[in-house]
Write a protein that holds these residues in place. Structure first.
Motif, PDB file in Angstrom:
ATOM      1  N   GLY A   1       2.731 -11.703  -3.638  1.00 34.62           N
ATOM      2  CA  GLY A   1       4.272 -12.137  -3.554  1.00 34.62           C
ATOM      3  C   GLY A   1       4.921 -11.712  -4.399  1.00 34.62           C
TER       4      GLY A   1
ATOM      5  N   LEU B   1       8.388 -13.031  -1.023  1.00 40.31           N
ATOM      6  CA  LEU B   1       8.379 -12.100  -1.917  1.00 40.31           C
ATOM      7  C   LEU B   1       9.272 -12.092  -2.946  1.00 40.31           C
TER       8      LEU B   1
ATOM      9  N   ALA C   1       3.868  -9.510   1.720  1.00 38.89           N
ATOM     10  CA  ALA C   1       3.627  -9.847   0.481  1.00 38.89           C
ATOM     11  C   ALA C   1       2.331  -9.981  -0.114  1.00 38.89           C
TER      12      ALA C   1
ATOM     13  N   LEU D   1       1.197  -4.618  -1.194  1.00 38.23           N
ATOM     14  CA  LEU D   1       2.018  -4.238  -2.282  1.00 38.23           C
ATOM     15  C   LEU D   1       1.289  -3.101  -3.236  1.00 38.23           C
TER      16      LEU D   1
END
Ligand SMILES: Cc1cc2nc3c(=O)[nH]c(=O)nc-3n(C[C@H](O)[C@H](O)[C@H](O)COP(=O)(O)OP(=O)(O)OC[C@H]3O[C@@H](n4cnc5c(N)ncnc54)[C@H](O)[C@@H]3O)c2cc1C
Length: 392
Positions: A270, A147, A314, A319
């Motif tokens: 990521g 990440l 990630a 996210l």
């Protein structure tokens, strides 16, 4: 400031983090003059800095608590005043030099075993890959990471490399900063006078002087920057209406173009953007870094929860939780700042009347006024765990 906050939060949860920073953070010397760049640090940021054990390091260096805030309009009699005790607080916030915030956070990073501070180092190239990205630094060393977090400020290279575009509009103003000595003490108050050409803030510093942030239309700002000290002081004296007596001296000045930026996406597989890499706003309410600190705390919370639940930290689904959370809050603050800027930069008599009457009206509202202020101070709303406190 934002990247180091996040690194500390993740380091405390034993994540392995490499911090890449172009400059080696330098500590201040208490005998040094005040730095030109300061921030009004909110109670929620204070709480986050406490959670990562960096707050005391800031207080030990230089931080000025302020108990009052006074805002008024130069075109009428409208004003609004806040006192910390009425809000149930020991102070409304602290004015702290950016260098102090950075160094206190950096000092904590050095204590955490899983953090690696690579500075001075620059990111030269990034090769994104959904299974893990590769970063090439200016000394040709290579980092492999699951990440990447872009905390590299308004002109983020990482954001650019990831092809994330931004919505951008200039406020057509520049902010002039400097340190000013006046004949009267600042009375532990953050002062802001709205002039038709832009807001002028006097922010209190520990030795009784003030850090000014004077936002003015580009042409006027350029004229002010070109003036010698005597001419600048005369203009400042008039613009601040002698509120703290005579302006006696002003330090060297610096000017910053004010631009509103908002990244169209905060995340990709990521990759996550935080702080000014994701958003920049007008400094009139001193919110920029405070929003960034909340980004850092929220992203850390989402990542820690994902690892605990056995999920990929990630992945887009992880996210996106961060993005949904912070984009909504940041958008509200950005829209409010643009609205304030337009409302207060307008000389139309009808708007001036509405503004002044509005300020005076809100000032008379006991509970509602406190509610507005508590929201603006980041004491209420959907705060990350690290930013919450049971007692301020
Ligand atoms: C005049 C003015 C007054 C302000 N006042 C306030 C205030 O009172 N309160 C408030 O909350 N906010 C305020 N702000 C906003 C605040 O300064 C910013 O929001 C804040 O600095 C953003 O912090 P950041 O960590 O996201 O980014 P930055 O402070 O920009 O940090 C980015 C870091 O990334 C590093 N970097 C960049 N590129 C690379 C690279 N390629 N390789 C390695 N390192 C790199 C830089 O060296 C830097 O250290 C103000 C802004 C202005 C202009």
């Amino acid at each position: 400031m934002v990247g180091l906050t996040l690194a500390n939060a993740l380091g405390q949860s034993q994540f392995k983090v490499a911090i890449v920073e172009a400059y080696s953070p330098a500590d201040i010397n208490p005998a040094d003059k005040y730095e030109l760049r300061v921030s009004a640090i909110s109670k929620s940021s204070q709480q986050v800095f406490k959670s990562v054990n960096a707050w005391q390091g800031m207080l030990n260096r230089r931080a000025c608590a302020y108990q009052h805030m006074h805002v008024w309009d130069a075109t009428g009699d409208g004003c609004i005043h806040f006192d910390a005790p009425d809000l149930g607080l020991d102070s409304i916030g602290h004015i702290i030099e950016n260098k102090v915030v950075q160094y206190a956070l950096y000092e904590q990073c050095l204590k955490l075993e899983t953090l690696d501070c690579l500075c001075p180092r620059q990111v030269n190239e990034i090769h994104f890959d959904s299974s893990g990205s590769k970063i090439i630094l200016d000394d040709a060393s290579v980092l492999n990471s699951k990440l990447i977090v872009a905390a590299d400020g308004a002109n983020s290279k990482v954001r650019e490399a990831a092809n994330i575009s931004i919505n951008k509009s200039a406020y057509d103003q520049k902010a002039i900063v400097g340190v000013v000595k006046s004949s009267l003490h600042h009375k532990d108050t953050a002062w802001q006078r709205f002039l038709p050409s832009g807001p002028l803030a006097f922010l209190p510093l520990g030795d009784g002087s003030c850090s000014i942030v004077w936002s003015a239309e580009n042409r006027k700002a350029d004229e002010l920057m070109a003036m010698d000290e005597t001419a600048f002081i005369a203009q400042l004296q008039e613009a601040f209406d002698g509120t703290l007596g005579r302006v006696e001296s002003v330090s060297q000045r610096a000017a910053f173009p004010l631009i509103r930026r908002h990244a169209r996406e905060y995340v990709k597989v990521g990759l996550a953007l935080v702080g000014d890499a994701a958003h920049t706003i007008h400094p009139l309410a001193g919110q920029g870094v405070n929003l960034g600190v909340l980004d850092a705390a929220a992203l850390a919370e989402v990542i820690v929860a994902a690892r605990r639940d056995g999920k990929n930290i990630a992945s887009l689904s992880t996210l996106r939780k961060y993005e949904r959370w912070r984009r909504a809050d940041n958008s509200i603050m950005m829209a409010s700042m643009s609205g304030f800027k337009h409302l207060f930069s307008n000389e139309q008599p009808s708007l001036s009347f509405i503004r002044n009457a509005g300020l005076n009206f809100v000032d008379t509202l006991g509970f509602a006024k406190q509610k507005i202020m508590r929201q603006a101070l980041g004491l209420e709303g959907d705060l990350p765990e690290m930013a919450r406190s049971t007692g301020w």
